[in-house]
Design an enzyme around this catalytic site. Sequence first.
Site, short mmCIF file in Angstrom:
data_model
loop_
_atom_site.label_atom_id
_atom_site.label_comp_id
_atom_site.label_asym_id
_atom_site.label_seq_id
_atom_site.Cartn_x
_atom_site.Cartn_y
_atom_site.Cartn_z
CB ALA A 129 -18.72 52.87 -17.85
N GLY A 154 -18.97 57.82 -19.41
CA GLY A 154 -17.17 57.75 -18.91
C GLY A 154 -16.08 59.48 -19.77
CD GLU A 204 -19.27 60.40 -15.63
OE1 GLU A 204 -18.76 59.19 -16.45
OE2 GLU A 204 -19.36 60.50 -14.72
CD GLU A 212 -23.41 58.26 -17.89
OE1 GLU A 212 -23.95 59.83 -18.53
OE2 GLU A 212 -21.80 58.29 -17.34
N1 COA Z 1 -19.75 50.17 -24.21
C1 COA Z 1 -19.44 48.73 -24.83
N2 COA Z 1 -19.57 48.91 -25.89
C2 COA Z 1 -19.51 50.26 -26.39
C3 COA Z 1 -19.83 51.11 -25.97
C4 COA Z 1 -19.43 51.28 -24.35
N3 COA Z 1 -20.21 52.56 -23.49
N4 COA Z 1 -19.80 52.44 -27.03
C5 COA Z 1 -19.47 51.45 -27.94
N5 COA Z 1 -19.57 50.15 -27.92
C6 COA Z 1 -19.59 49.15 -29.30
C7 COA Z 1 -20.86 48.93 -29.73
O1 COA Z 1 -21.20 47.79 -28.79
C8 COA Z 1 -20.85 48.38 -30.94
O2 COA Z 1 -19.54 46.95 -30.71
P1 COA Z 1 -19.78 45.86 -32.05
O3 COA Z 1 -19.54 46.59 -33.15
O4 COA Z 1 -19.89 44.56 -31.28
O5 COA Z 1 -21.05 46.14 -32.27
C9 COA Z 1 -18.81 48.76 -31.39
O6 COA Z 1 -18.95 50.06 -30.08
C10 COA Z 1 -18.78 50.62 -32.31
O7 COA Z 1 -20.21 50.96 -31.45
P2 COA Z 1 -21.76 51.25 -33.22
O8 COA Z 1 -22.90 51.64 -31.82
O9 COA Z 1 -21.82 50.03 -33.59
O10 COA Z 1 -20.79 52.81 -33.35
P3 COA Z 1 -21.77 54.04 -33.80
O11 COA Z 1 -21.12 54.57 -35.18
O12 COA Z 1 -23.13 54.20 -34.46
O13 COA Z 1 -22.43 54.92 -32.85
C11 COA Z 1 -22.30 55.62 -30.78
C12 COA Z 1 -21.17 55.70 -31.73
C13 COA Z 1 -21.19 55.96 -29.69
C14 COA Z 1 -23.01 56.60 -30.67
C15 COA Z 1 -22.72 54.19 -29.88
O14 COA Z 1 -21.81 52.70 -29.82
C16 COA Z 1 -23.25 54.73 -28.38
O15 COA Z 1 -24.39 55.34 -28.23
N6 COA Z 1 -22.79 54.00 -27.29
C17 COA Z 1 -22.63 53.82 -26.43
C18 COA Z 1 -22.76 55.15 -25.33
C19 COA Z 1 -23.20 55.48 -23.98
O16 COA Z 1 -24.39 55.38 -23.66
N7 COA Z 1 -22.51 55.89 -22.94
C20 COA Z 1 -22.36 55.96 -21.70
C21 COA Z 1 -22.28 53.95 -21.09
S1 COA Z 1 -22.43 54.95 -19.08
#
Ligand code: COA
Length: 258
Positions: free
Chosen positions: A64, A109, A112, A132
């Site tokens: 999400a 999400g 999910e 989460e």
């Molecule tokens: N919501 C909003 N933005 C998100 C996102 C999410 N769930 N997942 C990634 N992004 C954004 C990042 O903030 C980043 O934005 P920016 O370029 O403006 O900084 C961009 O996507 C790229 O992500 P980044 O974190 O730089 O890539 P990464 O390769 O270093 O890491 C992940 C990838 C997937 C491990 C990491 O982005 C992450 O942990 N995301 C969240 C996952 C999560 O907790 N999901 C559950 C949500 S309820």
Amino acid sequence: MENVRIETRDGVAIITVDRPKVLNALNAQTVQEINEAFEQARADESVKAVILTGGGEKAFVAGADIGELAKMTPITGKATSEKGQAVFASIERFPKPVIAAINGFALGGGCELALACHIRIASDRAQLGLPEVTLGIIPGYGGTQRMARLLGKGKALELILTGDRIPAAEAERIGLVNKVVAAEELMNVAMEMAKKIASRGPLAVRAAIEAVMSGSEMPLDEGFFLEATLFGLLASTEDMKEGMGAFLEKRAAQFKGV
Ligand code: COA
């Protein structure tokens, strides 16, 4: 639609969640657009199967949209969860087969969403998880329920409570995905499976989805009743005559969905 694309090839609708700047994270608009794309695929009689995937190289769906979630109140949080649950439930109950082609991160999400699909095929670069609790929340789009039903409570709780991401091979080992393939082969493998299912009797495919998805939520006797009812119903179809006639005449069946 701004964040979701839909294209149809060989009777298969490919629905792509496409917000690569945020790794295809699901804001409210994107959840709504996913719903719209599935409604288009439902209404289009030429569509026999659906593949759901993520745009770009890195992610299926990274969860999400945390920027949007961070602003939620108890009231909007509940509504957000209910909306996601409803959209994902309609995917789970979709009358045509839905294959998730998990091309990268399927987190929160996104995991999910994959869980709501009927079949999951992952790229060897995919990582899956429900992180989460690392954000101080729990999965809210059906993940606590579907993960426990798919993997059993012990494994589901391990993933949900640690919030760990697991690689595709481990996801296959525990039954979270059906199979893992090389990243460059993912769409071909998903397409081949979708086309194979699309060549089967569509009414039978629909009944099988209903028997498994609805039946598995019922007491066993009611599930057997549902199965027998659907089994009997199919005896009224032209497709049954065609399928069995084709077998006896040693030719390929041409199903019409009637
Ligand atoms: N919501 C909003 N933005 C998100 C996102 C999410 N769930 N997942 C990634 N992004 C954004 C990042 O903030 C980043 O934005 P920016 O370029 O403006 O900084 C961009 O996507 C790229 O992500 P980044 O974190 O730089 O890539 P990464 O390769 O270093 O890491 C992940 C990838 C997937 C491990 C990491 O982005 C992450 O942990 N995301 C969240 C996952 C999560 O907790 N999901 C559950 C949500 S309820």
